[in-house]
Scaffold this motif. Structure first.
Motif, PDB file in Angstrom:
ATOM      1  N   THR A  90      40.838  49.926  15.213  1.00  0.00           N
ATOM      2  CA  THR A  90      42.056  49.934  16.016  1.00  0.00           C
ATOM      3  C   THR A  90      42.462  51.377  16.325  1.00  0.00           C
ATOM      4  O   THR A  90      42.650  52.170  15.409  1.00  0.00           O
ATOM      5  N   VAL A 135      40.733  47.658  20.124  1.00  0.00           N
ATOM      6  CA  VAL A 135      40.115  47.334  18.830  1.00  0.00           C
ATOM      7  C   VAL A 135      38.626  47.615  19.010  1.00  0.00           C
ATOM      8  O   VAL A 135      37.823  46.732  19.303  1.00  0.00           O
ATOM      9  N   THR A 179      48.468  53.925  15.261  1.00  0.00           N
ATOM     10  CA  THR A 179      47.300  53.111  14.898  1.00  0.00           C
ATOM     11  C   THR A 179      46.484  53.832  13.835  1.00  0.00           C
ATOM     12  O   THR A 179      46.295  55.043  13.902  1.00  0.00           O
TER      13      THR A 179
END
Length: 337
Positions: free
Chosen positions: A287, A303, A260
């Motif tokens: 994220t 998120v 991520t």
């Protein structure tokens, strides 16, 4: 009499239907509510039923919690209350998973910014980013039982092999990882660990051990560095372009390494066989946290800046659900069977 029997049967049926959801709505997922990045605000953990996405209970913890680990027996969870970097915190929260309550708020004194945390062989190991150190907390004895300086700036994330032979810390400010190899059988004895520094790249952060646990994959600017744990060298790297893996996890089948990048709001897929980035998926601002679901088919991604957790089908590489009701969701842990 016949009408009475029907009425009683109907009441019993309605009661059984009403009772069924209560059983099915047990919490099996823990999600940290960081509230706001670098806000240094009191945080909490949400206990969630994954199937329904319903938040069963919220438990207050310390200021700006970041990461969580759960003991193998499911009895305890430990939360690192990191705080902000301008106003560092220095506490851990020990959670009784069964009773669903905070057992203790652990004052770490000068061990500022506790962050990464894992559970290994009866102990919770954690990093103290602001103190260049790693510590170990025994949840049964309720005490700090081990402390080791790394000598490296911003000791951030942490991983361990299942046999407990290796601990690996990512030192974000130094551009290194520390590979700790245990000598002997007692991890708490004096001089039990030998530390080796390995230079990996700029701004390392995410860490995941390869499925065979011989290598550590480290997310850096523009690459994932691969460190061989036995030879203690940077053996290879995977180009990621403009992506930097703040978090890394291997899928349960070992097919993909998932990363991520919070700056770009992106989840990306690295094919483990070809060592190439094959897919990217835009999820939203901030994220970061990654949790592979027990079914091995789905991944949850926090998120943070948009207050939701995205559920992604790993093979289809698409969002199938958004779990909501969180505030700055970050680290996650499994508390189900």
């Amino acid at each position: 009499m016949k009408v009475g029997r029907i009425s009683m049967a109907l009441v019993a049926l309605l009661l059984s239907i009403a009772a069924a959801p209560v059983f099915s709505q047990q919490a099996d997922l823990l999600v940290i509510n960081k509230i706001k990045t670098n806000g240094n605000l009191p945080g909490s953990i949400a206990l969630v039923n994954l199937a329904s996405g319903r938040i069963i209970k919220t438990i207050p913890v310390g200021n700006e919690p970041h990461e969580a680990a759960v003991s193998n027996d499911g009895k305890y969870a430990l939360i690192t209350n990191t705080g902000s970097y301008k106003e560092p915190s220095n506490t851990l929260s020990l959670i009784d998973v069964v009773a669903q309550e905070e057992l203790e708020r652990i004052d770490l004194g000068p061990l500022w910014n506790p962050h990464g945390v894992i559970y290994s062989h009866g102990l919770f190991y954690f990093t103290a980013e602001g103190a260049r150190a790693i510590g170990a907390y025994d949840p049964e004895k309720r005490k700090l039982v081990w402390l080791n300086g790394t000598g490296q700036d911003q000791t951030h994330m942490l991983a361990a092999t299942k046999d407990g032979k290796f601990l690996v810390s990512v030192n974000r400010g130094a551009g290194t990882v520390s590979v700790f190899e245990r000598k002997g059988t007692d991890p708490l004895s004096a001089g039990a660990w030998k530390e080796t520094f390995v230079k990996v790249g700029r701004a390392p952060e995410g860490i995941a051990l390869s499925p065979d646990e011989t290598k550590a994959f480290i997310g850096c600017d523009g690459e994932v560095a691969i460190v061989d744990l036995n030879s203690k060298i940077k053996a290879d790297s995977i180009a990621t372009g403009k992506l930097r893996a703040a978090r890394l996890k291997f899928t349960l089948d070992g097919k993909y390494a998932l990363g991520t990048d919070g700056r770009q709001g992106m989840l990306f897929f690295i094919d483990a066989a070809t060592q190439q980035v094959t897919n990217t998926l835009k999820l939203g601002a901030g994220t970061e946290a990654i949790f592979i679901e027990p079914d091995g088919k789905h991944v949850l991604v926090g998120v943070t800046n948009e207050d939701n957790v995205a559920e992604v089908d790993i093979e289809k590489k698409e969002v199938v659900r958004r779990l909501t009701g969180f505030k700055g969701p970050d680290g996650m842990g499994w508390i189900g069977e």
